[in-house]
Enzyme design. Structure first.
Site, PDB file in Angstrom:
ATOM      1  N   TRP A 175     -62.397  48.571 -26.955  1.00  0.00           N
ATOM      2  CA  TRP A 175     -62.093  47.832 -25.723  1.00  0.00           C
ATOM      3  C   TRP A 175     -62.701  48.564 -24.536  1.00  0.00           C
ATOM      4  O   TRP A 175     -62.759  49.811 -24.524  1.00  0.00           O
ATOM      5  CB  TRP A 175     -60.582  47.711 -25.517  1.00  0.00           C
ATOM      6  CG  TRP A 175     -60.036  46.350 -25.831  1.00  0.00           C
ATOM      7  CD1 TRP A 175     -59.795  45.335 -24.934  1.00  0.00           C
ATOM      8  CD2 TRP A 175     -59.648  45.836 -27.120  1.00  0.00           C
ATOM      9  NE1 TRP A 175     -59.287  44.238 -25.596  1.00  0.00           N
ATOM     10  CE2 TRP A 175     -59.187  44.517 -26.928  1.00  0.00           C
ATOM     11  CE3 TRP A 175     -59.649  46.355 -28.398  1.00  0.00           C
ATOM     12  CZ2 TRP A 175     -58.730  43.722 -27.970  1.00  0.00           C
ATOM     13  CZ3 TRP A 175     -59.198  45.571 -29.445  1.00  0.00           C
ATOM     14  CH2 TRP A 175     -58.746  44.262 -29.225  1.00  0.00           C
ATOM     15  N   ASN A 176     -63.094  47.812 -23.547  1.00  0.00           N
ATOM     16  CA  ASN A 176     -63.886  48.321 -22.438  1.00  0.00           C
ATOM     17  C   ASN A 176     -63.156  49.345 -21.554  1.00  0.00           C
ATOM     18  O   ASN A 176     -63.512  50.527 -21.552  1.00  0.00           O
ATOM     19  CB  ASN A 176     -64.355  47.097 -21.637  1.00  0.00           C
ATOM     20  CG  ASN A 176     -65.346  47.414 -20.568  1.00  0.00           C
ATOM     21  OD1 ASN A 176     -65.258  48.444 -19.940  1.00  0.00           O
ATOM     22  ND2 ASN A 176     -66.292  46.520 -20.337  1.00  0.00           N
ATOM     23  N   ASP A 201     -60.256  50.546 -21.876  1.00  0.00           N
ATOM     24  CA  ASP A 201     -59.565  51.546 -22.700  1.00  0.00           C
ATOM     25  C   ASP A 201     -60.489  52.725 -22.969  1.00  0.00           C
ATOM     26  O   ASP A 201     -60.101  53.888 -22.816  1.00  0.00           O
ATOM     27  CB  ASP A 201     -59.144  50.954 -24.056  1.00  0.00           C
ATOM     28  CG  ASP A 201     -58.108  49.858 -23.923  1.00  0.00           C
ATOM     29  OD1 ASP A 201     -58.441  48.807 -23.348  1.00  0.00           O
ATOM     30  OD2 ASP A 201     -56.963  50.052 -24.377  1.00  0.00           O
ATOM     31  N   GLU A 241     -47.816  51.800 -25.758  1.00  0.00           N
ATOM     32  CA  GLU A 241     -48.720  51.006 -24.917  1.00  0.00           C
ATOM     33  C   GLU A 241     -48.119  50.838 -23.515  1.00  0.00           C
ATOM     34  O   GLU A 241     -48.812  50.931 -22.516  1.00  0.00           O
ATOM     35  CB  GLU A 241     -48.926  49.640 -25.590  1.00  0.00           C
ATOM     36  CG  GLU A 241     -49.968  48.752 -24.953  1.00  0.00           C
ATOM     37  CD  GLU A 241     -50.113  47.419 -25.702  1.00  0.00           C
ATOM     38  OE1 GLU A 241     -49.251  47.110 -26.562  1.00  0.00           O
ATOM     39  OE2 GLU A 241     -51.083  46.698 -25.420  1.00  0.00           O
ATOM     40  N   GLN A 257     -64.286  43.435 -18.460  1.00  0.00           N
ATOM     41  CA  GLN A 257     -62.992  44.054 -18.117  1.00  0.00           C
ATOM     42  C   GLN A 257     -63.205  44.994 -16.943  1.00  0.00           C
ATOM     43  O   GLN A 257     -64.358  45.314 -16.607  1.00  0.00           O
ATOM     44  CB  GLN A 257     -62.450  44.819 -19.341  1.00  0.00           C
ATOM     45  CG  GLN A 257     -61.193  44.206 -19.921  1.00  0.00           C
ATOM     46  CD  GLN A 257     -60.523  45.077 -20.968  1.00  0.00           C
ATOM     47  OE1 GLN A 257     -61.105  46.027 -21.453  1.00  0.00           O
ATOM     48  NE2 GLN A 257     -59.288  44.733 -21.308  1.00  0.00           N
ATOM     49  N   ASP A 281     -53.276  41.100 -18.391  1.00  0.00           N
ATOM     50  CA  ASP A 281     -53.411  39.770 -18.954  1.00  0.00           C
ATOM     51  C   ASP A 281     -52.435  38.683 -18.469  1.00  0.00           C
ATOM     52  O   ASP A 281     -52.853  37.624 -18.049  1.00  0.00           O
ATOM     53  CB  ASP A 281     -53.305  39.850 -20.475  1.00  0.00           C
ATOM     54  CG  ASP A 281     -54.294  40.833 -21.079  1.00  0.00           C
ATOM     55  OD1 ASP A 281     -55.030  41.480 -20.322  1.00  0.00           O
ATOM     56  OD2 ASP A 281     -54.338  40.937 -22.305  1.00  0.00           O
ATOM     57  N   TRP A 301     -47.322  42.582 -19.092  1.00  0.00           N
ATOM     58  CA  TRP A 301     -47.664  42.887 -17.700  1.00  0.00           C
ATOM     59  C   TRP A 301     -46.711  42.236 -16.711  1.00  0.00           C
ATOM     60  O   TRP A 301     -47.000  42.143 -15.527  1.00  0.00           O
ATOM     61  CB  TRP A 301     -49.110  42.464 -17.406  1.00  0.00           C
ATOM     62  CG  TRP A 301     -50.117  43.303 -18.143  1.00  0.00           C
ATOM     63  CD1 TRP A 301     -50.674  43.031 -19.362  1.00  0.00           C
ATOM     64  CD2 TRP A 301     -50.660  44.578 -17.734  1.00  0.00           C
ATOM     65  NE1 TRP A 301     -51.535  44.056 -19.727  1.00  0.00           N
ATOM     66  CE2 TRP A 301     -51.550  45.009 -18.757  1.00  0.00           C
ATOM     67  CE3 TRP A 301     -50.484  45.395 -16.607  1.00  0.00           C
ATOM     68  CZ2 TRP A 301     -52.259  46.211 -18.674  1.00  0.00           C
ATOM     69  CZ3 TRP A 301     -51.199  46.590 -16.541  1.00  0.00           C
ATOM     70  CH2 TRP A 301     -52.070  46.976 -17.565  1.00  0.00           C
TER      71      TRP A 301
END
Ligand code: 9WN
Length: 428
Positions: A39-40, A42, A396, A110, A168, A353
């Protein structure tokens, strides 16, 4: 009692455990099972952790991420691991598009944190050769945000999918998502096999995430068209502020690498974004999300406000307001910065989120405070993030009142920010 040595050791173990090597490429996946690809943002944040234990791995993380760059300059939000098949939506949903290094990629991006990490890494290692190789791809990516993704020349990129913000299902997108296309295709929710459904986006939100991807297919995944006609279009001051910082930092590194042309250009881009944000700054000092679908300003208190601190040039009163928001105000939490204010009618303490504290986003706020010389406040926020990890684990995200660790476990960016904060503030 957990000591800083224990925390460091555990964080390092997580980053090593989440390392994937396939076809000669090495990168860190966010966590096994739930997110088995690269993932970007991340990876960009992981590199900021790796640099304290293995600078070679930190450079490699950024290099592998940028190798997945699409022809037009976009760096995708996911570069798919060919050896891992569980995640949905997989490459087939993105037209099996292939990035620069042959990996399948998604067709959205991202938050561009990579150049921010590049500067941290360069300042630590002074490796001109390695930094120089990253300047051009980063410049192309930033150009893409500011040209292809800004068809009206507003000075800020148009965000075409909530996943591009990295936050998100943040409440700021609700209004725009209510107007987005809803998919009727059967979609398998693999995520809820790993994490309780109450901690993940709703079925309705997923139907719009997928509806948008189906719409992009009808546009041939043509990025300018997506920016003009996606069924979800917003200006997110979070992404814009990160991009302003990324351009600024790229300019800084380019100058130190003896490339004044690239330096000037990147600094000018940073100023363009800063001007655009200033133009729409509220009298209270904050910049709010703009729903471009109906030109409405969305005034919701989220961690997106704190992220604005990463913008390199801000007036003192603005810094004071944003710092108060995150340390004592609506999004303050004893475990970091709450993704959504408990006073927001849509606040949900364990849902993704919409309430939980994310160590990753809180770390960006720390980085912002440091830029403005607010070391004491940055240390206070760092203490809160480390307390969450100590109490709730390397999850997370964390519940904003109790600090309970929720979402995915053994999470890479939580480990990475722990290593960075320990190195910055606890270096006994
Ligand atoms: C979609 C990997 C990513 C993060 C995002 C976070 C979550 C993905 C998902 O996980 O999003 O990109 O499937 O839910 O919201 O910020 O980059 O950790």
């Amino acid at each position: 009692m957990t000591t800083t040595t224990d925390l460091r050791a555990e964080a390092e173990k997580i980053l090593i455990g989440n390392t994937v090597t396939e076809n000669g490429r090495t990168y860190t996946i966010p966590t096994h099972g739930l997110y088995p690809h690269q993932w970007n943002w991340d990876s960009a944040i992981c590199a900021a952790g790796w640099m304290h234990i293995d600078v070679e791995r930190a450079w490699r993380e950024l290099e592998t991420l940028l190798a997945s760059q699409d022809k037009d300059g976009m760096v995708p939000h996911i570069a798919f691991n060919p050896d891992a098949g569980t995640y949905q939506p997989g490459p087939e949903w993105w037209g099996n598009r292939v990035g620069g290094d042959g990996r399948k990629i998604s067709c959205i991006s991202q938050p561009p944190v990579a150049a921010i990490t590049l500067r941290l890494l360069f300042d630590l290692t002074k490796d001109i050769k390695r930094a120089t190789r990253l300047i051009e791809p980063l410049q192309r990516w930033h150009d893409w945000w500011l040209n292809t993704r800004d068809p009206e020349g507003r000075g800020e990129p148009v965000i075409v999918h909530p996943w591009e913000t990295g936050r998100d299902n943040s409440v700021e997108w609700d209004d725009a998502l209510d107007r987005a296309p809803v998919s009727t295709t059967e979609f398998e929710r693999v995520d809820t096999g790993f994490v309780a459904a109450e901690q993940r986006p709703t079925k309705k939100h997923y139907a719009t995430y997928i509806g948008l991807i189906e719409q992009f297919k009808t546009m041939g995944y043509e990025q300018r068209r997506m920016a003009q006609a996606s069924g979800f279009r917003v200006n997110d001051p979070g992404v814009s502020s990160i991009l302003a910082a990324a351009c600024y930092d790229l300019g800084d590194v380019a100058a130190k690498c003896g490339n004044p042309g690239a330096a000037e250009r990147a600094k000018a881009q940073s100023e363009t974004i800063a001007d655009a944000l200033d133009d729409r700054r509220d009298s209270d000092g904050r910049v709010w999300t703009e729903n471009l679908m109906n030109d409405q300003t969305i005034k919701r208190y989220t961690v997106g406000l704190g992220i604005q601190l990463i913008q390199p040039v801000l007036d003192d009163p603005v810094v004071t307001t944003l710092m108060a928001d995150v340390l004592t105000g609506p999004v303050a939490s004893r475990w970091g910065v709450a993704s959504t204010s408990p006073e927001d009618p849509a606040f949900e303490p364990v849902n993704y989120w919409r309430g939980p504290v994310w160590a990753s986003a809180s770390w960006l706020v720390v980085q912002g405070m440091l830029r403005h010389g607010k070391t004491g406040e940055a240390r206070e926020l760092s203490n809160r993030i480390l307390a969450a990890v100590t109490t709730g684990g390397f999850n997370e995200y964390h519940e904003p009142t109790t600090g309970e660790g929720i979402g995915g476990g053994a999470f890479s960016w939580t480990a990475a920010v722990t290593l960075d904060l320990l190195a910055r503030f606890e270096n006994e």
